[in-house]
Design a protein around this motif. Structure first.
Motif, PDB file in Angstrom:
ATOM      1  N   VAL A 199      -0.992  10.719   9.399  1.00 55.00           N
ATOM      2  CA  VAL A 199      -2.097   9.982   8.793  1.00 55.00           C
ATOM      3  C   VAL A 199      -1.558   8.772   8.043  1.00 55.00           C
ATOM      4  O   VAL A 199      -0.633   8.882   7.239  1.00 55.00           O
ATOM      5  CB  VAL A 199      -2.888  10.884   7.826  1.00 55.00           C
ATOM      6  N   CYS A 200      -2.126   7.609   8.331  1.00 55.33           N
ATOM      7  CA  CYS A 200      -1.757   6.388   7.622  1.00 55.33           C
ATOM      8  C   CYS A 200      -2.569   6.311   6.334  1.00 55.33           C
ATOM      9  O   CYS A 200      -3.801   6.262   6.369  1.00 55.33           O
ATOM     10  CB  CYS A 200      -2.028   5.167   8.502  1.00 55.33           C
ATOM     11  N   LEU A 201      -1.891   6.297   5.206  1.00 57.40           N
ATOM     12  CA  LEU A 201      -2.561   6.258   3.908  1.00 57.40           C
ATOM     13  C   LEU A 201      -2.875   4.844   3.453  1.00 57.40           C
ATOM     14  O   LEU A 201      -3.880   4.614   2.770  1.00 57.40           O
ATOM     15  CB  LEU A 201      -1.689   6.938   2.854  1.00 57.40           C
ATOM     16  N   ALA A 202      -2.010   3.891   3.796  1.00 60.49           N
ATOM     17  CA  ALA A 202      -2.205   2.524   3.332  1.00 60.49           C
ATOM     18  C   ALA A 202      -1.423   1.561   4.214  1.00 60.49           C
ATOM     19  O   ALA A 202      -0.358   1.904   4.743  1.00 60.49           O
ATOM     20  CB  ALA A 202      -1.748   2.374   1.880  1.00 60.49           C
ATOM     21  N   THR A 203      -1.969   0.356   4.372  1.00 58.14           N
ATOM     22  CA  THR A 203      -1.270  -0.716   5.072  1.00 58.14           C
ATOM     23  C   THR A 203      -1.355  -1.970   4.218  1.00 58.14           C
ATOM     24  O   THR A 203      -2.443  -2.384   3.821  1.00 58.14           O
ATOM     25  CB  THR A 203      -1.885  -0.987   6.457  1.00 58.14           C
ATOM     26  N   VAL A 204      -0.189  -2.545   3.932  1.00 56.09           N
ATOM     27  CA  VAL A 204      -0.088  -3.737   3.086  1.00 56.09           C
ATOM     28  C   VAL A 204       0.445  -4.880   3.932  1.00 56.09           C
ATOM     29  O   VAL A 204       1.448  -4.728   4.641  1.00 56.09           O
ATOM     30  CB  VAL A 204       0.841  -3.469   1.884  1.00 56.09           C
ATOM     31  N   LEU A 205      -0.224  -6.023   3.868  1.00 54.99           N
ATOM     32  CA  LEU A 205       0.169  -7.191   4.644  1.00 54.99           C
ATOM     33  C   LEU A 205       0.182  -8.396   3.707  1.00 54.99           C
ATOM     34  O   LEU A 205      -0.822  -8.690   3.054  1.00 54.99           O
ATOM     35  CB  LEU A 205      -0.820  -7.409   5.789  1.00 54.99           C
ATOM     36  N   ASP A 206       1.333  -9.064   3.624  1.00 53.06           N
ATOM     37  CA  ASP A 206       1.490 -10.180   2.687  1.00 53.06           C
ATOM     38  C   ASP A 206       1.136  -9.762   1.260  1.00 53.06           C
ATOM     39  O   ASP A 206       0.541 -10.527   0.490  1.00 53.06           O
ATOM     40  CB  ASP A 206       0.624 -11.369   3.107  1.00 53.06           C
ATOM     41  N   GLY A 207       1.479  -8.525   0.927  1.00 57.45           N
ATOM     42  CA  GLY A 207       1.227  -8.026  -0.418  1.00 57.45           C
ATOM     43  C   GLY A 207      -0.203  -7.576  -0.681  1.00 57.45           C
ATOM     44  O   GLY A 207      -0.504  -7.078  -1.763  1.00 57.45           O
ATOM     45  N   ARG A 208      -1.081  -7.719   0.316  1.00 56.78           N
ATOM     46  CA  ARG A 208      -2.490  -7.345   0.137  1.00 56.78           C
ATOM     47  C   ARG A 208      -2.740  -5.979   0.769  1.00 56.78           C
ATOM     48  O   ARG A 208      -2.323  -5.725   1.896  1.00 56.78           O
ATOM     49  CB  ARG A 208      -3.399  -8.384   0.801  1.00 56.78           C
ATOM     50  N   LEU A 209      -3.432  -5.148   0.058  1.00 54.47           N
ATOM     51  CA  LEU A 209      -3.786  -3.817   0.549  1.00 54.47           C
ATOM     52  C   LEU A 209      -4.997  -3.954   1.471  1.00 54.47           C
ATOM     53  O   LEU A 209      -6.128  -4.070   1.012  1.00 54.47           O
ATOM     54  CB  LEU A 209      -4.094  -2.882  -0.632  1.00 54.47           C
ATOM     55  N   LEU A 210      -4.739  -3.970   2.788  1.00 58.15           N
ATOM     56  CA  LEU A 210      -5.805  -4.205   3.755  1.00 58.15           C
ATOM     57  C   LEU A 210      -6.403  -2.909   4.315  1.00 58.15           C
ATOM     58  O   LEU A 210      -7.468  -2.928   4.919  1.00 58.15           O
ATOM     59  CB  LEU A 210      -5.302  -5.070   4.895  1.00 58.15           C
TER      60      LEU A 210
END
Length: 214
Positions: A199-210
């Protein structure tokens, strides 16, 4: 703004095997990534990075790894249709119906991109032939990356880990000064990620929690 992302296990993905092939590298217990805006400011033990730091702390269970690359981006956004939940036909990609409008293709791509983020994807391969899809990708913030010719248009899963080991799915390692692109999975070991299903709990891109699993 400074944000310190703490995880039970941190895998920066900066290793390499003796043959030069991808490898996940060392794993840090109770590690952290310090993010300053869109960039990684520091990587190391949480206790060291937190000492005297004014950063806001986000604590994650599981394993923090670099963002993943999906090598089937063009097919996933232009070869299949991602239903709207309100359509009542599920959320799995379907063969596209004839005569979809540009607006429908754009909506499908936006939903597909959100589902990719929900699998820890921060980059995907193109190119994309439809203007509505290119617009959706550009607005999403996900990165586009070159791939093996023909791979982007070949069928493949939303979850890049379903196709093999973590090392082969990593887009690029976490490095100080590099982009703050990473994802967190609910797993007890890095090895549990191989083959997908975590399970993916979080994805951060360029420091932003998307993406954050509710």
């Amino acid at each position: 703004m400074l944000t310190l992302h703490r995880a039970e296990l941190l895998c920066p993905g900066d290793g390499a095997s003796a043959a030069g092939s991808p490898a996940t590298g060392a794993v840090l217990v109770d590690g952290a990534v310090l993010v300053d805006g869109a960039a990684v400011a520091a990587i190391g033990p949480f206790a060291e990075l937190a000492a005297g730091s004014p950063a806001r702390v986000r604590e994650w269970p599981g394993v923090l790894v670099p963002g993943l690359l999906n090598r089937h981006g063009a097919w996933l956004l232009e070869g299949v249709y991602h239903p709207d939940p309100r359509e009542g036909i599920g959320e799995q990609p379907l063969p596209p119906a004839d005569g979809l409008t540009d607006g429908q293709w754009g909506g499908s791509a936006r939903r597909g991109l959100q589902r990719l983020l929900g699998h820890g994807v921060t980059a995907l391969t193109g190119p994309f032939a439809r203007a509505a899809v290119r617009t959706a990708v550009g607005r999403s913030g996900l990165r586009t990356a070159p791939g093996t010719p023909g791979t982007a248009t070949a069928p493949g899963p939303l979850d890049p880990l379903a196709a093999g080991p973590l090392a082969a799915a990593l887009h690029r390692p976490l490095t100080v000064g590099g982009a703050a692109d990473f994802t967190v999975f609910a797993a007890r070991t890095v090895e549990e990620l191989d083959g997908g299903g975590a399970v993916c709990l979080a994805t951060v891109l360029d420091g932003r929690l998307l993406h954050r699993r509710r």
